[in-house]
Design a protein around this motif. Structure first.
Motif, PDB file in Angstrom:
ATOM      1  N   VAL A 139       0.844  -1.198   0.000  1.00 20.78           N
ATOM      2  CA  VAL A 139       0.000   0.000   0.000  1.00 20.78           C
ATOM      3  C   VAL A 139       0.875   1.242   0.000  1.00 20.78           C
ATOM      4  O   VAL A 139       1.854   1.324   0.750  1.00 20.78           O
ATOM      5  N   ASN A 140       0.529   2.203  -0.832  1.00 18.50           N
ATOM      6  CA  ASN A 140       1.219   3.492  -0.870  1.00 18.50           C
ATOM      7  C   ASN A 140       0.358   4.524  -0.134  1.00 18.50           C
ATOM      8  O   ASN A 140      -0.852   4.578  -0.345  1.00 18.50           O
ATOM      9  N   LYS A 141       0.995   5.315   0.705  1.00 16.43           N
ATOM     10  CA  LYS A 141       0.289   6.339   1.471  1.00 16.43           C
ATOM     11  C   LYS A 141       0.831   7.722   1.122  1.00 16.43           C
ATOM     12  O   LYS A 141       1.894   7.851   0.530  1.00 16.43           O
ATOM     13  N   VAL A 142       0.077   8.737   1.513  1.00 19.68           N
ATOM     14  CA  VAL A 142       0.393  10.112   1.126  1.00 19.68           C
ATOM     15  C   VAL A 142       0.423  11.012   2.351  1.00 19.68           C
ATOM     16  O   VAL A 142      -0.439  10.916   3.232  1.00 19.68           O
ATOM     17  N   ASP A 163       4.870   7.657   0.354  1.00 17.72           N
ATOM     18  CA  ASP A 163       5.691   6.728   1.133  1.00 17.72           C
ATOM     19  C   ASP A 163       6.581   5.875   0.237  1.00 17.72           C
ATOM     20  O   ASP A 163       7.729   5.586   0.577  1.00 17.72           O
ATOM     21  N   ASN A 164       6.035   5.445  -0.905  1.00 20.10           N
ATOM     22  CA  ASN A 164       6.737   4.544  -1.808  1.00 20.10           C
ATOM     23  C   ASN A 164       6.922   5.202  -3.179  1.00 20.10           C
ATOM     24  O   ASN A 164       6.235   6.168  -3.510  1.00 20.10           O
ATOM     25  N   PRO A 165       7.819   4.673  -3.996  1.00 14.92           N
ATOM     26  CA  PRO A 165       8.046   5.266  -5.316  1.00 14.92           C
ATOM     27  C   PRO A 165       6.779   5.295  -6.173  1.00 14.92           C
ATOM     28  O   PRO A 165       5.925   4.407  -6.074  1.00 14.92           O
ATOM     29  N   VAL A 166       6.678   6.307  -7.011  1.00 12.13           N
ATOM     30  CA  VAL A 166       5.562   6.426  -7.952  1.00 12.13           C
ATOM     31  C   VAL A 166       6.144   6.384  -9.360  1.00 12.13           C
ATOM     32  O   VAL A 166       6.794   7.330  -9.807  1.00 12.13           O
ATOM     33  N   ARG A 167       5.927   5.266 -10.047  1.00 12.25           N
ATOM     34  CA  ARG A 167       6.401   5.125 -11.423  1.00 12.25           C
ATOM     35  C   ARG A 167       5.295   5.468 -12.419  1.00 12.25           C
ATOM     36  O   ARG A 167       5.572   5.978 -13.497  1.00 12.25           O
ATOM     37  N   ASN A 168       4.055   5.178 -12.053  1.00  7.62           N
ATOM     38  CA  ASN A 168       2.920   5.512 -12.924  1.00  7.62           C
ATOM     39  C   ASN A 168       2.469   6.948 -12.654  1.00  7.62           C
ATOM     40  O   ASN A 168       1.345   7.210 -12.231  1.00  7.62           O
ATOM     41  N   ASP A 224      -2.712   2.251  -9.189  1.00  7.65           N
ATOM     42  CA  ASP A 224      -1.464   1.516  -8.980  1.00  7.65           C
ATOM     43  C   ASP A 224      -0.288   2.471  -9.126  1.00  7.65           C
ATOM     44  O   ASP A 224      -0.153   3.162 -10.138  1.00  7.65           O
ATOM     45  N   SER A 225       0.594   2.522  -8.121  1.00 11.41           N
ATOM     46  CA  SER A 225       1.770   3.394  -8.172  1.00 11.41           C
ATOM     47  C   SER A 225       2.803   2.928  -9.181  1.00 11.41           C
ATOM     48  O   SER A 225       3.642   3.713  -9.619  1.00 11.41           O
ATOM     49  N   GLY A 226       2.756   1.658  -9.516  1.00 14.89           N
ATOM     50  CA  GLY A 226       3.779   1.102 -10.392  1.00 14.89           C
ATOM     51  C   GLY A 226       4.720   0.204  -9.614  1.00 14.89           C
ATOM     52  O   GLY A 226       4.538  -0.045  -8.410  1.00 14.89           O
ATOM     53  N   PRO A 227       5.782  -0.315 -10.257  1.00 17.68           N
ATOM     54  CA  PRO A 227       6.721  -1.228  -9.605  1.00 17.68           C
ATOM     55  C   PRO A 227       7.273  -0.676  -8.293  1.00 17.68           C
ATOM     56  O   PRO A 227       7.683   0.476  -8.231  1.00 17.68           O
ATOM     57  N   ASP A 228       7.215  -1.500  -7.248  1.00 19.25           N
ATOM     58  CA  ASP A 228       7.747  -1.179  -5.911  1.00 19.25           C
ATOM     59  C   ASP A 228       6.950  -0.115  -5.176  1.00 19.25           C
ATOM     60  O   ASP A 228       7.312   0.261  -4.061  1.00 19.25           O
ATOM     61  N   GLY A 229       5.855   0.362  -5.774  1.00 17.94           N
ATOM     62  CA  GLY A 229       5.100   1.443  -5.146  1.00 17.94           C
ATOM     63  C   GLY A 229       3.862   1.002  -4.403  1.00 17.94           C
ATOM     64  O   GLY A 229       3.491   1.577  -3.389  1.00 17.94           O
ATOM     65  N   GLY A 230       3.193  -0.021  -4.910  1.00 14.38           N
ATOM     66  CA  GLY A 230       1.974  -0.496  -4.286  1.00 14.38           C
ATOM     67  C   GLY A 230       0.751   0.272  -4.753  1.00 14.38           C
ATOM     68  O   GLY A 230       0.815   1.165  -5.599  1.00 14.38           O
ATOM     69  N   TRP A 231      -0.379  -0.078  -4.150  1.00 18.91           N
ATOM     70  CA  TRP A 231      -1.672   0.500  -4.508  1.00 18.91           C
ATOM     71  C   TRP A 231      -2.072   1.597  -3.533  1.00 18.91           C
ATOM     72  O   TRP A 231      -1.738   1.550  -2.350  1.00 18.91           O
ATOM     73  N   PHE A 232      -2.807   2.564  -4.046  1.00 16.20           N
ATOM     74  CA  PHE A 232      -3.488   3.510  -3.169  1.00 16.20           C
ATOM     75  C   PHE A 232      -4.839   2.905  -2.811  1.00 16.20           C
ATOM     76  O   PHE A 232      -5.550   2.394  -3.687  1.00 16.20           O
ATOM     77  N   VAL A 233      -5.198   2.959  -1.537  1.00 16.82           N
ATOM     78  CA  VAL A 233      -6.439   2.324  -1.088  1.00 16.82           C
ATOM     79  C   VAL A 233      -7.392   3.323  -0.443  1.00 16.82           C
ATOM     80  O   VAL A 233      -8.337   2.941   0.232  1.00 16.82           O
ATOM     81  N   ARG A 234      -7.152   4.603  -0.656  1.00 13.71           N
ATOM     82  CA  ARG A 234      -8.077   5.625  -0.169  1.00 13.71           C
ATOM     83  C   ARG A 234      -7.913   6.889  -0.997  1.00 13.71           C
ATOM     84  O   ARG A 234      -6.924   7.057  -1.728  1.00 13.71           O
TER      85      ARG A 234
END
Length: 400
Positions: A139-142, A163-168, A224-234
């Protein structure tokens, strides 16, 4: 794909035919033959309506829109809700044969689809379907600024740190909607935060107009954040108002600070900036007041200056992540107005600092000039986007 047949009611026929059709009618939510819009006697009923829902099943991939299609009829309404009752908005095509959600599905979420149809013979029907998306492995958070309900200075950007990289980046940026009360022109720009994390800021072309009301709707759930980033869930949202036009003009060569409000100089304060000739020099360019932190401990070792100082400092106003503040510095009193002898901050007397602290607010720009400085404030070191020319800033958007 999930397929459910919805049968239009048959016209009144022979008793044997009615008996054969009775089990089929029981599976349909359409009206009975006596309903007002039932097919009149002698009118062909047409083929039954077939409704198809995508995605389907209990392990559907998230991050996709929901589509509902109708064959041998048309959709009159579609409702897609999650377990908490939140709806996915969408639109039906002009012909009524397809509905597509405007939002993507989120990870680990159960959805219920209700489709109301009208068949070729004119009869109404309804069908329900359900599916569940698989959960997110990561999960990616902001972290976002400014906070909702705040009043900010005219240089305050909207800033999202991930929190995590954003490739998309383009997909993420498409979900970020900024609305202003006066149609302010601005642009997103992707930068590297001082912490090393990915960050995107929205800044106007020029300083905000006082009184502007601003809303950010970050519809990120299901992106989807992209590779190594995870999903946003909110989703994320914030709304703020721009206050008075206050600009702090800092002239390190003349060792003074001026607070200018609505074009008028309110007060000039003698100051002492960073010591020339080394790492203790101050930054120049436009820095933005990030926060009023009050009385804090300042330790030079935390900013790579050895054991030069370790003391409690009053009326501290943060200008950069790297440790440049404006604050009270009574130990430097003999230098106010005539020399720069600080460890990089902008120091002033207790009395001046107390007054100045009450006047400024986060988002006020500090326009700093001086020959003996260590460079321009970087775009990710606090809110340094104002040091990037507008034409260059727009190029930092992933949607340029």
């Amino acid at each position: 794909m999930h397929r459910t047949r919805v049968f239009a009611p048959a016209p009144i026929r022979a008793a044997v035919a009615a008996a054969l059709l009775a089990p089929l009618a029981a599976c349909s939510s359409g009206p009975s033959p006596s309903a007002p819009d039932a097919t009149p006697t002698g009118r062909p009923a047409g083929r039954p309506v077939t409704v198809t829902v995508t995605p389907e099943g209990r392990e559907a991939a998230p991050g996709r829109p929901v589509t509902v299609t109708a064959s041998h009829g048309r959709l009159t309404s579609v409702t897609v809700t999650d377990a908490e009752g939140h709806r996915l908005p969408g639109k039906v095509t002009p012909g009524g044969d397809k509905w597509t959600s405007e939002r993507r599905t989120a990870p680990g979420t159960a959805y219920t689809v209700t489709a109301v149809t009208r068949g070729e013979g004119g009869a109404a029907g309804s069908t329900k379907a359900s599916f569940t998306t698989v959960g997110a492995d990561k999960v990616n958070k902001v972290d976002w600024r400014p906070g909702t309900g705040t009043t900010v200075g005219v240089a305050q950007p909207i800033s999202l740190v991930f929190d995590n990289p954003v490739r998309n980046r383009a997909e993420v940026e498409k979900q970020l909607e900024v609305t202003t009360s006066d149609g302010t022109e601005g642009s997103w720009g992707w930068i590297r935060d001082w912490s090393g994390r990915d960050r995107v800021d929205w800044r106007p072309k020029s300083y905000w107009k006082p009184g502007t009301k601003v809303t950010l709707n970050a519809a990120l759930n299901g992106t989807d954040s992209g590779p190594d980033g995870g999903w946003f869930v909110r989703d994320y949202t914030t709304a703020f108002t721009v206050g008075a036009r206050q600009i702090v003009e800092v002239d390190l060569d003349r060792h003074r600070l001026a607070l200018v409000r609505d074009g008028e100089t309110v007060r000039t304060i003698p100051v002492s900036g960073g010591t020339p000739g080394g790492d203790k020099r101050s930054w120049r360019g436009t820095a933005v007041l990030m926060a009023k932190e009050g009385t804090i401990n300042m330790n030079s070792e935390t900013v790579g200056l050895g054991d030069a100082y370790d003391k409690m400092v009053d009326y501290s106003m943060r200008l950069t992540w790297s440790g440049m503040y404006a604050h009270a510095a009574p130990w430097n009193a003999r230098y106010f107005g005539n020399a720069n002898r600080s460890s990089g901050c902008i120091g002033m007397s207790d009395a001046d600092a107390a007054w100045f602290y009450r006047q400024v607010r986060p988002g006020d720009p500090f326009e700093i000039t001086g020959k003996e400085t260590k460079g321009v404030v970087d775009e990710g070191n606090g809110f340094g986007a104002w040091n990037v020319p507008w034409s260059d800033w727009k190029k930092k958007s992933a949607l340029r």
